[in-house]
Design a protein around this motif. Structure first.
Motif, mmCIF file in Angstrom:
data_model
loop_
_atom_site.group_PDB
_atom_site.id
_atom_site.type_symbol
_atom_site.label_atom_id
_atom_site.label_comp_id
_atom_site.label_asym_id
_atom_site.label_seq_id
_atom_site.Cartn_x
_atom_site.Cartn_y
_atom_site.Cartn_z
ATOM 1 N N LYS A 162 0.811 -1.214 0.000
ATOM 2 C CA LYS A 162 0.000 0.000 0.000
ATOM 3 C C LYS A 162 0.846 1.266 0.000
ATOM 4 O O LYS A 162 0.622 2.177 -0.804
ATOM 5 N N ASP A 163 1.801 1.364 0.906
ATOM 6 C CA ASP A 163 2.517 2.628 1.067
ATOM 7 C C ASP A 163 3.950 2.342 1.476
ATOM 8 O O ASP A 163 4.226 1.402 2.226
ATOM 9 N N VAL A 164 4.865 3.178 0.955
ATOM 10 C CA VAL A 164 6.279 3.127 1.319
ATOM 11 C C VAL A 164 6.640 4.484 1.895
ATOM 12 O O VAL A 164 6.619 5.494 1.184
ATOM 13 N N ARG A 165 6.952 4.513 3.174
ATOM 14 C CA ARG A 165 7.262 5.768 3.860
ATOM 15 C C ARG A 165 8.763 5.862 4.079
ATOM 16 O O ARG A 165 9.375 4.945 4.627
ATOM 17 N N ILE A 166 9.338 6.986 3.648
ATOM 18 C CA ILE A 166 10.766 7.215 3.801
ATOM 19 C C ILE A 166 10.967 8.469 4.635
ATOM 20 O O ILE A 166 10.085 9.325 4.726
ATOM 21 N N PRO A 167 12.131 8.633 5.281
ATOM 22 C CA PRO A 167 12.373 9.822 6.117
ATOM 23 C C PRO A 167 12.291 11.117 5.321
ATOM 24 O O PRO A 167 12.520 11.140 4.103
ATOM 25 N N VAL A 168 11.968 12.196 6.036
ATOM 26 C CA VAL A 168 11.797 13.500 5.385
ATOM 27 C C VAL A 168 13.111 13.978 4.765
ATOM 28 O O VAL A 168 13.128 14.534 3.653
ATOM 29 N N GLN A 169 14.230 13.785 5.469
ATOM 30 C CA GLN A 169 15.512 14.220 4.916
ATOM 31 C C GLN A 169 15.833 13.490 3.616
ATOM 32 O O GLN A 169 16.354 14.083 2.665
ATOM 33 N N LEU A 170 15.513 12.207 3.589
ATOM 34 C CA LEU A 170 15.758 11.451 2.363
ATOM 35 C C LEU A 170 14.845 11.924 1.240
ATOM 36 O O LEU A 170 15.258 11.961 0.071
ATOM 37 N N GLN A 171 13.614 12.299 1.570
ATOM 38 C CA GLN A 171 12.716 12.844 0.551
ATOM 39 C C GLN A 171 13.288 14.126 -0.047
ATOM 40 O O GLN A 171 13.236 14.330 -1.268
ATOM 41 N N ARG A 172 13.849 14.975 0.806
ATOM 42 C CA ARG A 172 14.430 16.225 0.306
ATOM 43 C C ARG A 172 15.628 15.953 -0.593
ATOM 44 O O ARG A 172 15.773 16.567 -1.661
ATOM 45 N N SER A 173 16.484 15.045 -0.166
ATOM 46 C CA SER A 173 17.653 14.732 -0.993
ATOM 47 C C SER A 173 17.243 14.106 -2.321
ATOM 48 O O SER A 173 17.830 14.414 -3.367
ATOM 49 N N MET A 174 16.221 13.246 -2.311
ATOM 50 C CA MET A 174 15.745 12.651 -3.564
ATOM 51 C C MET A 174 15.131 13.707 -4.465
ATOM 52 O O MET A 174 15.317 13.677 -5.697
ATOM 53 N N ALA A 175 14.406 14.671 -3.871
ATOM 54 C CA ALA A 175 13.833 15.760 -4.675
ATOM 55 C C ALA A 175 14.925 16.626 -5.291
ATOM 56 O O ALA A 175 14.838 17.021 -6.466
ATOM 57 N N ALA A 176 15.992 16.912 -4.497
ATOM 58 C CA ALA A 176 17.101 17.704 -5.045
ATOM 59 C C ALA A 176 17.810 16.962 -6.162
ATOM 60 O O ALA A 176 18.190 17.554 -7.192
ATOM 61 N N GLU A 177 17.984 15.659 -5.983
ATOM 62 C CA GLU A 177 18.622 14.864 -7.032
ATOM 63 C C GLU A 177 17.783 14.845 -8.304
ATOM 64 O O GLU A 177 18.310 14.976 -9.419
ATOM 65 N N ALA A 178 16.470 14.687 -8.150
ATOM 66 C CA ALA A 178 15.595 14.684 -9.323
ATOM 67 C C ALA A 178 15.606 16.040 -10.024
ATOM 68 O O ALA A 178 15.606 16.119 -11.266
ATOM 69 N N GLU A 179 15.627 17.135 -9.231
ATOM 70 C CA GLU A 179 15.665 18.468 -9.839
ATOM 71 C C GLU A 179 16.965 18.694 -10.599
ATOM 72 O O GLU A 179 16.964 19.249 -11.706
ATOM 73 N N ALA A 180 18.087 18.237 -10.006
ATOM 74 C CA ALA A 180 19.373 18.372 -10.702
ATOM 75 C C ALA A 180 19.388 17.559 -11.993
ATOM 76 O O ALA A 180 19.918 18.001 -13.022
ATOM 77 N N THR A 181 18.786 16.389 -11.959
ATOM 78 C CA THR A 181 18.718 15.564 -13.173
ATOM 79 C C THR A 181 17.891 16.236 -14.245
ATOM 80 O O THR A 181 18.256 16.239 -15.438
ATOM 81 N N ARG A 182 16.757 16.843 -13.848
ATOM 82 C CA ARG A 182 15.928 17.550 -14.837
ATOM 83 C C ARG A 182 16.661 18.754 -15.423
ATOM 84 O O ARG A 182 16.563 19.021 -16.631
ATOM 85 N N GLU A 183 17.375 19.513 -14.581
ATOM 86 C CA GLU A 183 18.117 20.661 -15.087
ATOM 87 C C GLU A 183 19.210 20.227 -16.063
ATOM 88 O O GLU A 183 19.417 20.858 -17.102
ATOM 89 N N ALA A 184 19.903 19.142 -15.716
ATOM 90 C CA ALA A 184 20.948 18.652 -16.623
ATOM 91 C C ALA A 184 20.349 18.218 -17.961
ATOM 92 O O ALA A 184 20.899 18.512 -19.034
ATOM 93 N N ARG A 185 19.197 17.551 -17.908
ATOM 94 C CA ARG A 185 18.547 17.125 -19.146
ATOM 95 C C ARG A 185 18.093 18.330 -19.965
ATOM 96 O O ARG A 185 18.187 18.341 -21.198
ATOM 97 N N ALA A 186 17.596 19.377 -19.267
ATOM 98 C CA ALA A 186 17.161 20.579 -19.979
ATOM 99 C C ALA A 186 18.346 21.271 -20.661
ATOM 100 O O ALA A 186 18.228 21.753 -21.804
ATOM 101 N N ARG A 187 19.495 21.290 -19.979
ATOM 102 C CA ARG A 187 20.668 21.920 -20.596
ATOM 103 C C ARG A 187 21.142 21.121 -21.804
ATOM 104 O O ARG A 187 21.562 21.707 -22.821
#
Length: 261
Positions: A162-187
């Motif tokens: 049903k659900d996979v819960r991860i720590p808040v700090q890990l969520q932030r780091s994963m969001a930053a990693e995903a944003e960096a990946t999107r920026e690199a792809r856009a460039r």
């Protein structure tokens, strides 16, 4: 004992008939114990069954699908990430005799086994595998549970995470990693677009260089496009060769006037 029980039922007839006849519903089965031994190999029902007084004891078993909610389990994944995962298991009893004779509490045993299996399977996966492969993991858990509960007369119909819960700090780091990946792809996409545009401009310049008239037409078309935007001032650039031609004509006219004088 059987004769005495039957004689007692006959003596107390018709009162005993209401105590000896039992109704088993369509989704139920009855496992009858006579003097402690299971009567027949198959469970009885549905419908009316006869239970002899004093020597027969029966247990009803529900054959409908049971929903088992697995509470959140704290799991340490293979890449050392602590997460909480909960799920649900759908199962039903297909053999009432095995469910009664082979295990004390079949529902409690299935519930505890589902928790243990969920922790064991997810402990061998990384966090990215858990997030991306829920269906494969659920199918693996279903297979393990079905094999383990076969002796209990249980058939696992479906397992869902049903659900996979991860720590808040890990969520932030994963969001930053995903944003960096999107920026690199856009460039990368922007660089590829500029490269394609430069190739197109190079091809266009080569074509225009071969035909000066085409260059002048393109120049006039650009002026027309600028003029349609209702600008108050229009910068009108002129090529140097045109200015030299105009200057040469003026200088020649001046020389002719002096000679006539």
């Amino acid at each position: 004992m059987f004769s005495l029980s039957l004689l007692l039922m006959i003596i107390t007839f018709p009162i005993s008939i209401w105590m000896c006849l039992k109704i088993i519903k369509e989704y139920e089965r009855a496992v009858v114990f006579r003097l402690g031994r299971i009567q027949a190999d198959k469970a009885r029902g549905p419908g009316l069954i006869l239970v002899l007084p004093c020597i027969d004891v029966f247990v009803k078993v529900d054959l409908r699908t049971v929903t088992c909610n697995i509470p959140p389990q704290e799991i340490l994944t293979r890449d050392s990430v602590t997460t909480q995962v909960d799920g649900v298991v759908y199962y039903r009893i297909y053999s009432a005799v095995s469910a009664v004779a082979n295990v004390n509490d079949v529902h409690q045993a299935t519930f505890l086994l589902a928790q243990t299996t969920l922790r064991n399977v997810l402990g061998t996966q990384t966090l990215s595998q858990i997030l991306a492969g829920r269906e494969e993991i659920a199918h693996s858990i279903q297979t393990l549970l079905d094999d383990a509960t076969e002796l209990w007369g249980i058939r696992v119909a479906r397992v869902e995470i049903k659900d996979v819960r991860i720590p808040v700090q890990l969520q932030r780091s994963m969001a930053a990693e995903a944003e960096a990946t999107r920026e690199a792809r856009a460039r990368v996409l922007a660089a590829e677009g500029e490269m394609n545009a430069s190739k197109s401009l190079k091809s266009a310049s080569m074509v225009l260089a071969e035909s000066p008239i085409a260059l002048q037409l393109r120049y006039l078309q650009t002026l027309t496009t600028v003029a349609t935007e209702k600008n108050s001032t229009i910068v009108f650039p002129l090529p140097m060769n045109i200015l030299e031609g105009i200057g040469g004509v003026s200088y020649n006219n001046h020389d002719k006037v002096q000679n006539r004088a």
